[in-house]
Design a protein around this motif. Structure first.
Motif, PDB file in Angstrom:
ATOM      1  N   GLN A 149      -1.214  19.746  11.641  1.00  0.00           N
ATOM      2  CA  GLN A 149       0.108  19.279  12.068  1.00  0.00           C
ATOM      3  C   GLN A 149       1.131  20.411  12.166  1.00  0.00           C
ATOM      4  O   GLN A 149       2.253  20.180  12.609  1.00  0.00           O
ATOM      5  CB  GLN A 149       0.619  18.216  11.099  1.00  0.00           C
ATOM      6  CG  GLN A 149      -0.115  16.892  11.188  1.00  0.00           C
ATOM      7  CD  GLN A 149       0.574  15.809  10.371  1.00  0.00           C
ATOM      8  OE1 GLN A 149       0.696  15.896   9.152  1.00  0.00           O
ATOM      9  NE2 GLN A 149       1.058  14.781  11.060  1.00  0.00           N
ATOM     10  N   THR A 161       1.441  13.726   3.075  1.00  0.00           N
ATOM     11  CA  THR A 161       0.267  13.118   3.722  1.00  0.00           C
ATOM     12  C   THR A 161       0.276  11.592   3.618  1.00  0.00           C
ATOM     13  O   THR A 161      -0.689  10.949   4.002  1.00  0.00           O
ATOM     14  CB  THR A 161      -1.031  13.668   3.103  1.00  0.00           C
ATOM     15  OG1 THR A 161      -1.042  13.395   1.700  1.00  0.00           O
ATOM     16  CG2 THR A 161      -1.133  15.176   3.328  1.00  0.00           C
ATOM     17  N   ARG A 165       3.251  11.829   6.939  1.00  0.00           N
ATOM     18  CA  ARG A 165       2.461  12.287   8.088  1.00  0.00           C
ATOM     19  C   ARG A 165       3.133  11.993   9.417  1.00  0.00           C
ATOM     20  O   ARG A 165       2.777  12.581  10.444  1.00  0.00           O
ATOM     21  CB  ARG A 165       1.049  11.710   8.038  1.00  0.00           C
ATOM     22  CG  ARG A 165       0.924  10.209   8.045  1.00  0.00           C
ATOM     23  CD  ARG A 165      -0.555   9.813   8.042  1.00  0.00           C
ATOM     24  NE  ARG A 165      -0.769   8.382   7.870  1.00  0.00           N
ATOM     25  CZ  ARG A 165      -1.055   7.796   6.714  1.00  0.00           C
ATOM     26  NH1 ARG A 165      -1.155   8.535   5.616  1.00  0.00           N
ATOM     27  NH2 ARG A 165      -1.258   6.490   6.643  1.00  0.00           N
TER      28      ARG A 165
END
Length: 303
Positions: free
Chosen positions: A39, A5, A10
């Motif tokens: 995602q 993250t 990301r």
């Protein structure tokens, strides 16, 4: 994947998902877990400092990617103990992940590292044959890189990526630099003639993706054209429509401790080895293009 993250993670997850990979990613909070699900990744709550838990999480994975860091922001970098958690991640967590990857017989282990750990070499190009000289606050990169070497010795492909300094539209460090330049002050240490090697955050993610297919070893990951700091921030000022900022004298970095001394080193880092091994080309070849892109993406004013 650890560090999923973060600023690189990301961006990397979509590349992995689009390639058809099934991604299991470490999430420390429910909010981060939800982000990973959106995602397309499978979040997993794992304490990276708990070896049995890490081994259980890694089991069955073909590749293990560690881009986890905890870098303090702003002036916090100069505070005592600011890097303690990051040091622990690069020592304990990196070793736990590499050991788990060995136990799982994973094919590849990718470990992030820090290119500014190289010494000051003036205007000379720096390739991977130059021994690193990390200051005390980043000496843990030696542990992290050793974990990847241990994985290679076990029969797998251990890859170390020595990243140059990241910059991008969602980087707090980058936005701090923009604010300094708007006020007429250069955020750079080390003097205007010192070379600065940079890496756009999207290119960092594409490099990790490309590293899944390179031979074991250590690789510099940087843009194509390191520039002298005066030029770096003059380009930023031009894109912002402000005057070139005042440069701090080079001796100032030596008065501000090991962090300032490290980021003030003159480093013209070569990415040739990685470009050749991975067939990787940065989409943002220098800060000349990067600052323009940054201003466009953040809605800043151009001159």
């Amino acid at each position: 994947m650890a560090g999923a993250t973060g600023v690189v993670g990301r961006r990397l997850i979509p590349l992995l998902i689009e390639s058809g990979a099934e991604v299991t990613a470490v999430a420390r909070t429910d909010e981060k877990a939800a982000q990973l699900r959106r995602q397309g990744a499978s979040p997993k709550r794992v304490d990276l400092f708990d070896p049995p838990a890490v081994e259980e999480a890694v089991a069955g994975n073909d590749a293990v990617i560690n881009v986890a860091t905890k870098i303090p922001s702003g002036t916090k970098v100069f505070m005592p103990g600011a890097f303690n958690e990051n040091i622990r991640i690069r020592t304990e967590a990196s070793q736990n992940l590499a050991s788990a990857a060995i136990a799982s017989r994973s094919r590849v282990f990718i470990q992030e590292s820090f290119a500014p750990a190289y010494p000051d070499r003036g205007a000379e190009w720096i390739d991977e044959s130059v021994p690193i000289e990390p200051a005390s606050y980043v000496r843990s990169v030696l542990n992290a890189e050793s974990a990847a070497t241990e994985f290679t010795k076990s029969g797998g492909t251990g890859v170390v990526l020595r990243f140059s300094m990241f910059y991008g539209p969602d980087s707090s460090l980058t936005l701090d630099m923009v604010n300094f330049v708007k006020r007429g002050i250069s955020p750079a240490l080390g003097g205007g003639d010192a070379y600065m090697s940079s890496l756009w955050t999207d290119d960092a993610a594409s490099a990790v993706f490309a590293a899944l297919s390179v031979p074991a070893g250590v690789y510099n990951v940087s843009d194509d054209e390191p520039m002298q700091r005066r030029e770096v921030f003059s380009h930023l000022a031009r894109e912002l429509g402000v005057k070139p900022p005042r440069m701090l004298p080079r001796w100032a970095s030596r008065m501000m401790g090991s962090v300032a001394d490290t980021v003030g080193r003159s480093q013209r880092i070569s990415n040739a080895k990685f470009r050749n091994a991975a067939n990787w080309i940065p989409k943002v070849p220098s800060v000349r293009e990067g600052w323009r892109l940054l201003v466009e993406q953040t809605g800043g004013r151009r001159g």
